[in-house]
Design an enzyme around this catalytic site. Sequence first.
Site, PDB file in Angstrom:
ATOM      1  N   GLU A  30      62.296 102.493  35.187  1.00  0.00           N
ATOM      2  CA  GLU A  30      61.671 101.229  34.811  1.00  0.00           C
ATOM      3  C   GLU A  30      61.623 101.183  33.287  1.00  0.00           C
ATOM      4  O   GLU A  30      61.000 102.034  32.658  1.00  0.00           O
ATOM      5  CB  GLU A  30      60.255 101.139  35.389  1.00  0.00           C
ATOM      6  CG  GLU A  30      59.641  99.768  35.184  1.00  0.00           C
ATOM      7  CD  GLU A  30      58.123  99.772  35.165  1.00  0.00           C
ATOM      8  OE1 GLU A  30      57.541  98.730  35.410  1.00  0.00           O
ATOM      9  OE2 GLU A  30      57.515 100.832  34.886  1.00  0.00           O
TER      10      GLU A  30
ATOM     11  N   HIS B 208      55.891  94.995  43.006  1.00  0.00           N
ATOM     12  CA  HIS B 208      54.429  94.995  43.082  1.00  0.00           C
ATOM     13  C   HIS B 208      53.761  94.544  41.786  1.00  0.00           C
ATOM     14  O   HIS B 208      52.549  94.402  41.735  1.00  0.00           O
ATOM     15  CB  HIS B 208      53.958  96.402  43.440  1.00  0.00           C
ATOM     16  CG  HIS B 208      54.314  97.393  42.365  1.00  0.00           C
ATOM     17  ND1 HIS B 208      55.621  97.725  42.074  1.00  0.00           N
ATOM     18  CD2 HIS B 208      53.546  98.073  41.473  1.00  0.00           C
ATOM     19  CE1 HIS B 208      55.630  98.577  41.062  1.00  0.00           C
ATOM     20  NE2 HIS B 208      54.387  98.806  40.675  1.00  0.00           N
ATOM     21  N   ASP B 209      54.532  94.345  40.722  1.00  0.00           N
ATOM     22  CA  ASP B 209      53.967  93.902  39.437  1.00  0.00           C
ATOM     23  C   ASP B 209      54.264  92.428  39.154  1.00  0.00           C
ATOM     24  O   ASP B 209      53.883  91.918  38.101  1.00  0.00           O
ATOM     25  CB  ASP B 209      54.565  94.711  38.280  1.00  0.00           C
ATOM     26  CG  ASP B 209      54.125  96.158  38.296  1.00  0.00           C
ATOM     27  OD1 ASP B 209      53.031  96.446  38.809  1.00  0.00           O
ATOM     28  OD2 ASP B 209      54.885  97.008  37.784  1.00  0.00           O
TER      29      ASP B 209
ATOM     30  N   ASP C 114      48.327  99.636  58.310  1.00  0.00           N
ATOM     31  CA  ASP C 114      47.206 100.564  58.430  1.00  0.00           C
ATOM     32  C   ASP C 114      47.101 101.017  59.882  1.00  0.00           C
ATOM     33  O   ASP C 114      47.026 100.185  60.783  1.00  0.00           O
ATOM     34  CB  ASP C 114      45.941  99.823  57.972  1.00  0.00           C
ATOM     35  CG  ASP C 114      44.668 100.592  58.272  1.00  0.00           C
ATOM     36  OD1 ASP C 114      44.747 101.822  58.461  1.00  0.00           O
ATOM     37  OD2 ASP C 114      43.591  99.956  58.309  1.00  0.00           O
TER      38      ASP C 114
ATOM     39  N   ASP D  59      49.093 103.153  55.475  1.00  0.00           N
ATOM     40  CA  ASP D  59      49.258 104.607  55.430  1.00  0.00           C
ATOM     41  C   ASP D  59      50.663 105.021  55.861  1.00  0.00           C
ATOM     42  O   ASP D  59      51.470 104.181  56.268  1.00  0.00           O
ATOM     43  CB  ASP D  59      48.183 105.291  56.283  1.00  0.00           C
ATOM     44  CG  ASP D  59      48.076 104.681  57.671  1.00  0.00           C
ATOM     45  OD1 ASP D  59      49.124 104.563  58.330  1.00  0.00           O
ATOM     46  OD2 ASP D  59      46.960 104.301  58.085  1.00  0.00           O
TER      47      ASP D  59
ATOM     48  N   ASP E 278      58.587 105.496  36.598  1.00  0.00           N
ATOM     49  CA  ASP E 278      57.648 104.554  36.003  1.00  0.00           C
ATOM     50  C   ASP E 278      57.732 104.561  34.475  1.00  0.00           C
ATOM     51  O   ASP E 278      57.729 105.641  33.856  1.00  0.00           O
ATOM     52  CB  ASP E 278      56.229 104.964  36.445  1.00  0.00           C
ATOM     53  CG  ASP E 278      55.193 103.938  36.093  1.00  0.00           C
ATOM     54  OD1 ASP E 278      55.321 102.793  36.545  1.00  0.00           O
ATOM     55  OD2 ASP E 278      54.239 104.280  35.358  1.00  0.00           O
TER      56      ASP E 278
ATOM     57  N   ASP F  85      58.036 107.437  43.731  1.00  0.00           N
ATOM     58  CA  ASP F  85      57.733 107.000  42.370  1.00  0.00           C
ATOM     59  C   ASP F  85      57.425 108.227  41.520  1.00  0.00           C
ATOM     60  O   ASP F  85      56.691 109.111  41.953  1.00  0.00           O
ATOM     61  CB  ASP F  85      56.502 106.076  42.405  1.00  0.00           C
ATOM     62  CG  ASP F  85      56.691 104.845  41.555  1.00  0.00           C
ATOM     63  OD1 ASP F  85      56.896 105.003  40.340  1.00  0.00           O
ATOM     64  OD2 ASP F  85      56.619 103.728  42.097  1.00  0.00           O
TER      65      ASP F  85
HETATM   66  C1  NOJ Z   1      54.454 100.161  35.861  1.00  0.00           C
HETATM   67  C2  NOJ Z   1      53.972 100.088  37.275  1.00  0.00           C
HETATM   68  O1  NOJ Z   1      54.921  99.444  38.056  1.00  0.00           O
HETATM   69  C3  NOJ Z   1      52.638  99.378  37.220  1.00  0.00           C
HETATM   70  O2  NOJ Z   1      52.183  99.012  38.499  1.00  0.00           O
HETATM   71  C4  NOJ Z   1      51.666 100.274  36.504  1.00  0.00           C
HETATM   72  O3  NOJ Z   1      50.448  99.603  36.322  1.00  0.00           O
HETATM   73  C5  NOJ Z   1      52.186 100.707  35.141  1.00  0.00           C
HETATM   74  N1  NOJ Z   1      53.572 101.037  35.146  1.00  0.00           N
HETATM   75  C6  NOJ Z   1      51.462 101.925  34.656  1.00  0.00           C
HETATM   76  O4  NOJ Z   1      51.853 103.055  35.382  1.00  0.00           O
END
Ligand code: NOJ
Length: 555
Positions: free
Chosen positions: A255, A328-329, A20, A28, A199, A97
């Site tokens: 993905e 990140h998931d 940041d 950012d 995505d 993305d």
């Molecule tokens: C996969 C993304 O990586 C995730 O973070 C998101 O919540 C879902 N798709 C919905 O877009």
Amino acid sequence: MVNWWKKSVVYQIYPQSYKDTTGSGMGDLNGIIEKLPYLVKLGIDVIWLNPIYQSPLVDNGYDISDYYQINPVYGTMKHLERLLEEAHQLGIKIVMDLVVNHTSDQHEWFIKSAESRDNEYSDYYIWIDPKEDGSEPTDWGSTFGGSAWEYVESRGQYYLHLFAKEQPDLNWENPKVREAVYQMMDFWFKKGIDGFRMDVISLISKRQDWPMALPGAVYTKSYYVGASNGPRVHEFLQEMNRKVLSKYDIMTVGETANTTVEQAILYTDPKREELNMVFHFDHMHLDYGRFGKFSDVRFKMSDLRNVMSEWQDKLEGRGWSSLYWSNHDQPRAVTRFGNDLFYRVESAKMLGTLLHMMKGTPYIYQGEEIGMRNVPFEDLEHYQDIETFATIDEMMAAGADREYIKRSVFLKSRDNARTPMPWTAKEKFGFTTGTPWIDFSPDNSKINVEQALADENSVFYHYRKLIKLRKEYEVIIDGVYELLNPNDSAVYGYTRTLNRQKLIVICSFTENKVNYEIPQELAGAKLLLSNYTTSAQCLAQKTELSPYEALIYLI
Ligand code: NOJ
């Protein structure tokens, strides 16, 4: 000629949590620009940025309200242009993305679509009449809990949202939607971006007979039925390729949850002209429990080895792999697959070694390169993530006890990967001068970039060496993978062969000392890299491995 993305290492940045520069508490674009020299030092080739578009941030940017605008919390288009320019000057490519299974409900397409059944945007989303009794068209469940259908009075219909209700699914059957998406992609390629991470791209084509998921059950997560790898998904991607992708020298990674190797070949076989590679989830599913991802089950090494080997073997000569432990998931890899209590550094290096020597394009998620582990938050109050909240509700409704819920959230919440990047040990860890949007990890004073750069034995320098090896040895890019000792209970070994060169990779998954035997013809191979200073320079037929030892030899 080998495509550049086959030789690249990708570094994923979650902009909100990187750096940041304004004191807003959110990372950012200027912060990313500031850290480019750090990434040059690491040696990566490509940055993948999580979404930075205009968004109400219901799902941290995966709910886009304007594909052509940068969210002001991250900066402006000028900042993005500067990032592209400076990164390119340093030889780093930028992948963005692409979130086109759904938009935000604040997108003007949706606002208009919801108004009536007969305007220009009416068919941009998936609208279906209620059943005779007024209920939802199917029993599909949203990924973030409850029904995947939401009723709208003005149309007297339901719309589909596989994720939050603020994330309505686009209707890919409508050619106007597809054209609008392709136009937007063109806009970004013309800006100079080098590719897209797509995505949930395997969900864009829905079965038009709207099957029930699991009659009798309540709200079955819809991606198991009627939406995953749907009937027209390959047709759509081939069209996208023809109309947009083929015009640029870029990379694509889709993905694709719930996709088998056989299906992945359909997406990535170059002859079919769809995508370059996909993210599969088979290794992510190894520790699922009764509530899916949120569980306290530990993976079995033999299962991991089977899954990884299956993908290496079956994609050989057919498609291309993307290699990842975390994003990140997902929770932090060293907690999930290593040993973050007693062998954090050793096991983080071991995991990096195992993955980076495989065939495919490796992805490093921010913080992985310094061995960040799951965030030891003391209570559920610290979590911020929509998926975590939804799963907590689901588990409570199913009567799970609080300790189990806490444990599985600690092990699996997406927030494990989303706490701010710790740059220094000082106050606010060099991330912000303000209040961070999510709490800092209590680990930061010990695990941070400053510390990693000052310690020549850190995970950072090991990752740097792995990346360098990929640049020096063609066998790491192109060699054929073969599993060694498929029945060993604690050690994952494999070879990569190209012409007369053989790379031998041996990774121990145990905290005990163990012996490992290799075929006689491999003995004598020379050490390229290991995670212990004591490793033998020449590979012996019977090799004693230290806890989580990782060895790379070449013969
Ligand atoms: C996969 C993304 O990586 C995730 O973070 C998101 O919540 C879902 N798709 C919905 O877009």
